[in-house]
Enzyme design. Structure first.
Site: not given
Ligand code: ASP
Length: 315
Positions: A182, A211-213, A236
């Site tokens: 991310t 869907v992540g964070d 996430g």
């Molecule tokens: N936090 C992101 C997700 O869970 C992944 C990442 O930080 O690369 O989609």
């Protein structure tokens, strides 16, 4: 008088130092420094923190080294689903999009949601219809694809079959099994306003619709002029359950912790105890910055206006 500052990240994870040549390291560091410098220029001309983080994340999305925009990872179905969010600490207005695959710059879509809609988050087809209507640039999903990412998906599917967090083993100095790609930015401008932005392709081999964070306000992104602006990267699901970005703000607002204490509490204690790996970047209203991570490394950079940009990967 506080000095405007921008902080960016390009993902966190475990480093495979053997995979890191000097040339490769320089490419990452140069990309991070250039993007910090772009943010500094905006802030130096009295641009807003909101504009600085928007532009920094747009540039990170455009750079194929990072898992956001062009260069995003693949889902299990060999498709792309991108998420992004942005928050203005001055008004606490926010905008986000999730599960989009035709919007060239998801962060611009999130910014447009913030400015041109009465809602905070749009998802999938609805988000794309909104973006189209607002005149944002649309692309074929293949625009986001790179050979490295496709190979990374095949490796994940041929190997453990599990969901992995970003980046290819050969070309990336961070262990592909423990890498979060991310991107994000936080900034303080000359008017004392804070802003945060986050954008991601998510996780390699993720289930369609996951869907992540990153697009969740309070989890992967948060900004409040009274406290702090935060952008996260990591596992996430844990960041969502920990409400990680907002927790930094809440610890400062309600428990009176300093930025340093709050960042460490969330990343080194809370997330770590919950099995969360990764880190965050944050700037408070006095212009203090922190970049804590509990993984071995995190692509990161920062620059106060008037100073040379600083970029780092390792601890
Ligand atoms: N936090 C992101 C997700 O869970 C992944 C990442 O930080 O690369 O989609």
């Amino acid at each position: 008088m506080t000095r405007p500052v921008i902080v960016i990240h390009g993902g966190a994870g475990a480093l495979t130092r053997s995979a890191m040549s000097t040339e490769k390291e320089q490419r990452y560091l140069a990309a991070l420094s250039d993007i910090v410098a772009s943010g500094q220029r905006i802030l130096a001309e009295n641009g807003s923190a909101l504009d600085a983080v928007t532009e920094a994340v747009r540039l990170l999305e455009a750079c194929p080294l990072f898992n956001a925009g062009h260069g995003s990872v693949f889902t299990h179905a060999e498709t792309h689903e991108l998420d992004a969010s942005i928050m203005d600490g001055r008004t606490r207005d926010a905008g986000a999009v999730s599960c989009v695959s035709h919007i060239r710059h998801p962060i611009l879509a999130a910014r447009t949601v913030l400015e041109a809609s009465q809602h905070v988050m749009f998802t999938a087809d609805g988000a794309e219809a909104f973006a189209r209507q607002q005149g944002l640039e649309m692309v074929d999903p293949s625009f986001f694809s790179t050979d490295e990412r496709r190979q990374q998906l095949y490796n994940a599917q041929a190997g453990s079959g599990r969901v992995i967090l970003d980046h290819d083993g050969q070309n990336d100095p961070i262990d592909p099994d423990r890498k979060f790609g991310t991107v994000g930015a936080v900034a303080l401008d000359s008017a004392g306003n804070l802003a945060a932005a986050t954008s991601t392709g998510g996780m390699t081999n993720k289930q369609v619709g996951r869907v992540g964070d990153s697009p969740i306000i309070g989890a992967g992104c948060y900004a409040n002029n009274q406290t702090v602006a935060v952008s996260c990267t990591g596992t996430g699901e844990v960041f969502m359950r920990a409400v990680a970005a907002y927790d930094v703000s809440a610890l400062m607002e309600y428990a009176g912790l300093t930025l340093q204490q709050a960042g460490d509490r969330v990343v080194m204690e809370k997330l770590a105890q919950m099995g969360g790996s990764g880190g965050l970047i944050a700037v408070d209203r006095a212009g203090n910055i922190v970049l804590p991570f509990n993984s071995e490394g995190m692509y990161r950079g920062y620059g106060y206006v008037g100073d040379a940009p600083v970029a780092r990967i390792y601890r």
